[in-house]
Enzyme design. Structure first.
Site, mmCIF file in Angstrom:
data_model
loop_
_atom_site.group_PDB
_atom_site.id
_atom_site.type_symbol
_atom_site.label_atom_id
_atom_site.label_comp_id
_atom_site.label_asym_id
_atom_site.label_seq_id
_atom_site.Cartn_x
_atom_site.Cartn_y
_atom_site.Cartn_z
ATOM 1 N N HIS A 33 -24.878 52.726 -23.028
ATOM 2 C CA HIS A 33 -24.945 53.923 -23.870
ATOM 3 C C HIS A 33 -24.811 55.153 -22.987
ATOM 4 O O HIS A 33 -25.349 55.201 -21.873
ATOM 5 C CB HIS A 33 -26.261 53.962 -24.642
ATOM 6 C CG HIS A 33 -26.414 55.163 -25.531
ATOM 7 N ND1 HIS A 33 -25.543 55.443 -26.562
ATOM 8 C CD2 HIS A 33 -27.329 56.171 -25.534
ATOM 9 C CE1 HIS A 33 -25.922 56.550 -27.173
ATOM 10 N NE2 HIS A 33 -26.997 57.015 -26.554
ATOM 11 N N CYS B 204 -20.304 57.084 -28.298
ATOM 12 C CA CYS B 204 -21.230 57.878 -27.492
ATOM 13 C C CYS B 204 -20.533 58.448 -26.268
ATOM 14 O O CYS B 204 -20.899 59.529 -25.793
ATOM 15 C CB CYS B 204 -22.431 57.036 -27.088
ATOM 16 S SG CYS B 204 -22.011 55.508 -26.215
ATOM 17 N N HIS C 214 -40.987 39.747 -42.817
ATOM 18 C CA HIS C 214 -39.906 39.317 -41.936
ATOM 19 C C HIS C 214 -40.358 39.123 -40.496
ATOM 20 O O HIS C 214 -39.695 38.406 -39.739
ATOM 21 C CB HIS C 214 -38.762 40.331 -41.995
ATOM 22 C CG HIS C 214 -38.030 40.289 -43.296
ATOM 23 N ND1 HIS C 214 -37.344 41.373 -43.815
ATOM 24 C CD2 HIS C 214 -37.880 39.288 -44.214
ATOM 25 C CE1 HIS C 214 -36.795 41.049 -44.970
ATOM 26 N NE2 HIS C 214 -37.107 39.783 -45.238
ATOM 27 N N HIS D 218 -39.353 35.815 -38.516
ATOM 28 C CA HIS D 218 -38.720 35.843 -37.201
ATOM 29 C C HIS D 218 -39.471 34.943 -36.217
ATOM 30 O O HIS D 218 -38.845 34.256 -35.390
ATOM 31 C CB HIS D 218 -38.679 37.288 -36.688
ATOM 32 C CG HIS D 218 -38.053 37.432 -35.341
ATOM 33 N ND1 HIS D 218 -36.720 37.191 -35.096
ATOM 34 C CD2 HIS D 218 -38.597 37.793 -34.134
ATOM 35 C CE1 HIS D 218 -36.455 37.398 -33.816
ATOM 36 N NE2 HIS D 218 -37.577 37.763 -33.207
#
Length: 875
Positions: free
Chosen positions: A812, A217, A116, A120
């Site tokens: 985050h 989160c 992959h 890509h």
């Protein structure tokens, strides 16, 4: 990884083969393995090749370090070490190597038929550089060759390799139940001053992580900091950390509160954790909170500060309802009169209430396996009240409450609507709108009926109507009836219930009794402080104090310069001049003639003073020919304020001199604060209220020749639209200071999100990523009211930090906490629980927590983070 051309001699490093890595795990510890992997892999990448290496021309477009930093979370979480395409297509494969795309930062597999990483590259030609996250080998698909560092060539590859080494948390190297970052092994951390003990001691982290339920989160980081709060621990757990702290009472689960019970049950489970379970799922608690606030849905990024404010408000509100319910239960068990107007009887019931132990037998101690519906499936709830020698079990069935009077307000899991059966039978439920309307005959009849009946003096649920009764006779209580009918009193009473506050004037009870009742709110006593706004009028020097309760202090860290502000004001004035919206109604303002020294009546020049005090528009001829009349008016009002200033008493002078000292008035605001102290100084900076922000002074209005007077000092007229008979607009000074009581837990919120007004008038939301320096110990003595500074010390110690990384739309949350959740591996195993029946160590050490990832940290790392919220505890 397939290679067609190899530019270096094949390495003999055993870590080049993933199978050799797994076979060598039995001979090396996790730290030794990580260190050896780093050293030998980096050494292999710079090994002298047999043929001169070539400089890759694709590195400039194929490597984007800024994109890699945005996806560093995938390296830190071993559960995310998956191929991006395999995850998207739901393909399950094992034993394959992962490579990191140096352009986008995603992981792709490379050692099987699909390959992959090459797919890509074929789809995105610029994404040609890939680095193996285990061997750190770099390969370029455009060159179809390995890339090596040699003679200051291809140095950007080293940056990518160091980025992987500093962020990678491999599932092969993590210890059982403890997830540690490789970066903690690459650097020698400085020991925190809160971490006592010898350097030879080895500790194991036993603090559990929290499962991310879908972009939660913000919720997990806030919970982790609350779990590290010692003051909250001491009121829930039977084992105290701080023996010097004064505990109001123990906080226990109650069947009348679903959110509060879920919160206590989660904390109890967290405190009992010993490392056997590394990750908890806060499903029950988050479900209860989301039931009250549906906007906090899964997979949607939210603000941790907004969550904390709503959570504390809900917990205080539910605790207040439980307190009222248990107080009424104790009153019935003592067979007191339903009318609680006797202060001695109420004080006795309050004292007895503190001895009541309210438990919920249906709540399981294992909160991480409890479903969301367990707490809502109870047929009845039982409250056992043990007071003196009398024991009475009072059972309230939900079915009975539903079959009772239909007018009684129903509750699912909170308080009964009427705490007294007599009040319930004699009161009809009305909507709040009808009840708050003082002109409504129906509303007056309800209060009249409640007053004539010897019923309860109780507060109802804030979502229901509000009933207050009095036990005194009709003739003596007629003045109080007028107060009860007052809409201001009724609205104030509803606000008291929503905020969990109590006032002796509103309750009509003894102040000492109400203070004792209010002090029983545990969560409020831990997190709620007081902020006082002090305003001094420049005309009469009268000082006005306006206190307000706070649960956190939100301070700005961005102050636009005066040059930018003038530019924005110019564009705003330019837009308002050509605006098609109707102009605001002008206000006629009466002022003295500046050139007349006599006491004759002032004249009104409507052509020059036809200006709105609240921001209206003057005529265009005045704007074009001379200075704005509003600017002249502001300067004239300032002169009038100075001329009309009166005498001031010595006590008021001392207070004003200490609060509005010469140094505080002359000190400029810090436009670019660098430290937390700078931000606090800006927040408590003296602000001058003038122009559109003038202060409405009531004391000036009470002095002679003020409102509507033809003499000097008259500011407004009685016929003006914006004139009030009880106040006069004056220039003033304002300052915000902390007041008593200061909370045991002091939370500081740094305003990193703001809206920047562009020159065209549009608001652009932005995030401030500036570093603000903060210390472990904070002294608030400089920022409190002057009369408190000599009485006691106001020193606080940092125990939690919430950090937001990313942008305004994507990011985050992580937390740094000072925790006891460690095991001393050098001590005997029997001593791990001798400190208390909870696993842990007496001293506290820093932890880094990102959802389910928990590792040890240090103050050197914490002091360099981009803090969003700071949690301090009083020492």
């Amino acid at each position: 990884m397939p290679h067609s051309n190899t530019l270096i001699v094949p390495s003999t490093n055993p870590f080049d083969d993933p199978s050799s890595i797994k076979n060598g795990l039995n001979n090396l510890t996790s730290s030794e393995l990580v260190n050896q992997m780093k050293k030998e892999s980096l050494a292999a990448s710079v090994k002298t090749p047999s043929t001169p290496p070539k400089e890759c021309s694709h590195l400039k477009k194929g490597v984007k370090l800024s994109h890699l930093k945005g996806n560093a979370r995938a390296l830190r979480d071993p559960s995310k070490h998956l191929c991006f395409i395999c995850t998207t297509e739901k393909i399950k494969r094992e034993d394959y190597e992962l490579t990191l795309c140096a352009n986008c930062g995603y992981l792709f597999c490379c050692n099987h038929e699909s390959d992959h990483s090459r797919k890509h590259f074929e789809k995105n030609k610029k994404h040609c550089v890939f680095v193996n996250i285990i061997t750190l080998k770099c390969h370029c698909y455009s060159c179809d060759a390995d890339i090596v560092i040699f003679d200051k060539k291809n140095l950007v590859v080293r940056d990518v390799q160091q980025f992987i080494c500093s962020n990678l948390v491999s599932s092969l190297t993590k210890a059982p139940n403890v997830l540690k970052s490789n970066s903690s092994h690459f650097k020698k951390e400085k020991k925190s001053k809160h971490s006592s003990g010898k350097s030879s001691k080895k500790y194991k982290v036993i603090s559990p992580g929290l499962k991310n339920l879908g972009a939660t989160c913000f919720f997990n980081s806030t919970l982790q900091v609350l779990c590290a709060c010692e003051a909250l621990h001491d009121v829930i757990s039977p084992f105290q950390y701080s023996h010097s702290s004064v505990i109001v009472r123990k906080l226990t689960k109650s069947p009348e509160s679903s959110l509060l019970s879920a919160f206590i049950k989660f904390l109890e489970t967290f405190y009992k954790s010993d490392g056997t379970i590394s990750v908890y799922r806060p499903t029950t608690f988050f479900g209860e909170f989301r039931r009250l606030h549906p906007q906090f849905s899964e997979s949607v990024q939210q603000d941790a500060h907004e969550l904390l404010r709503l959570l504390l408000d809900d917990l205080i509100s539910e605790e207040f309802r439980v307190l009222r319910f248990n107080l009424n239960s104790v009153s019935r068990s003592l067979q007191l009169s339903p009318c609680l107007t006797d202060d001695e009887q109420l004080s006795k019931s309050l004292t007895s209430f503190k001895q009541v132990n309210v438990t919920d037998a249906s709540l399981s101690p294992n909160s991480h396996n409890t479903s969301d519906n367990e707490q809502n499936n109870e047929d009845y709830v039982s409250v056992s009240s043990l007071v003196g020698s009398e024991t009475e079990d009072i059972t309230y069935s939900k079915e009975l409450s539903q079959s009772s009077d239909s007018s009684q307000h129903q509750h699912d899991s909170f308080l009964p609507a009427n705490s007294s059966p007599l009040a319930a039978s004699s009161t009809k439920s009305l909507p709040s709108s009808e009840l708050l309307d003082s002109s409504s005959d129906k509303g007056q009849q309800v209060f009249k009926g409640q007053h004539e009946v010897a019923g309860t003096n109780s507060f109802e649920d804030p979502n229901s109507h509000f009933n207050v009764s009095n036990s005194s006779n009709h003739e003596e209580a007629s003045p109080k009836k007028e107060v009860l009918k007052s809409p201001q009193f009724q609205r104030r009473s509803l606000d008291i219930l929503r905020l969990g506050e109590l006032s002796s004037d509103d309750m009509m009870l003894d102040k000492a009794t109400m203070d004792e009742f209010s002090s029983s709110l545990v969560i409020k006593s831990i997190f709620t402080g007081r902020l006082t706004s002090v305003v001094m009028c420049q005309s009469c020097n009268e000082i006005t104090n306006t206190p307000e309760p706070i649960q956190d202090l939100s301070i700005p860290i961005h102050y636009p310069s005066s040059r930018v502000s003038r530019r924005h004001r110019f564009h705003r004035a330019l837009r308002s001049r050509f605006s098609r919206s109707p102009k605001k109604s002008s206000v006629k303002i009466v002022v003295d003639n500046a050139n007349d020294d006599t006491d004759q009546a002032p004249t009104t020049n409507s052509s020059s003073l036809n200006e709105n005090l609240l921001g209206g528009h003057a005529s265009e001829n005045d704007k074009s020919l001379k200075q704005s009349p509003f600017q002249k008016l502001t300067r004239r009002l300032s002169d009038l304020s100075v001329n009309s200033s009166g005498q001031i008493s010595k006590q008021d002078f001392d207070n004003s001199n200490s609060i509005f000292s010469e140094s505080s008035l002359s000190s400029p605001i810090i436009e670019e604060p660098k430290t937390l102290i700078d931000c606090l100084k800006n927040f408590t900076h003296v602000e001058e209220l003038s122009g559109e922000n003038m202060f409405a002074c009531e004391n000036c209005c009470n002095q002679p020749n003020e409102v509507g007077s033809p003499a000097k000092g008259g500011l407004t007229s009685d016929n003006d639209k914006y004139s009030f008979n009880n106040s006069v607009y004056r220039n003033a000074y304002k300052r915000m200071l902390l007041d008593d009581p200061l909370p045991p837990v002091f939370i500081i919120h740094l305003k990193r999100f703001f809206q920047e007004i562009s020159h065209d008038g549009y608001a652009n939301p932005k995030k401030i990523s500036d570093f603000i320096e903060f210390e472990q110990e904070l002294d608030l003595n400089e920022f409190v009211m002057p009369h408190l500074r000599a009485s006691s010390s106001f020193r606080y110690r940092l125990f939690g930090v919430i950090v937001h990384s990313g942008t305004l739309n994507y990011g985050h949350y992580v937390a740094y906490v000072l925790s006891h959740k460690f095991l001393d591996l050098s001590a005997p195993s029997t001593n791990s629980k001798d400190f208390r029946s909870e696993a842990g160590i007496p001293e506290r050490r820093w932890l880094y927590i990102s959802d389910n990832i928990v590792r040890e940290s240090s103050w050197d790392e914490v002091s360099k983070v981009e803090a969003y919220m700071l949690f301090y505890e009083r020492v």
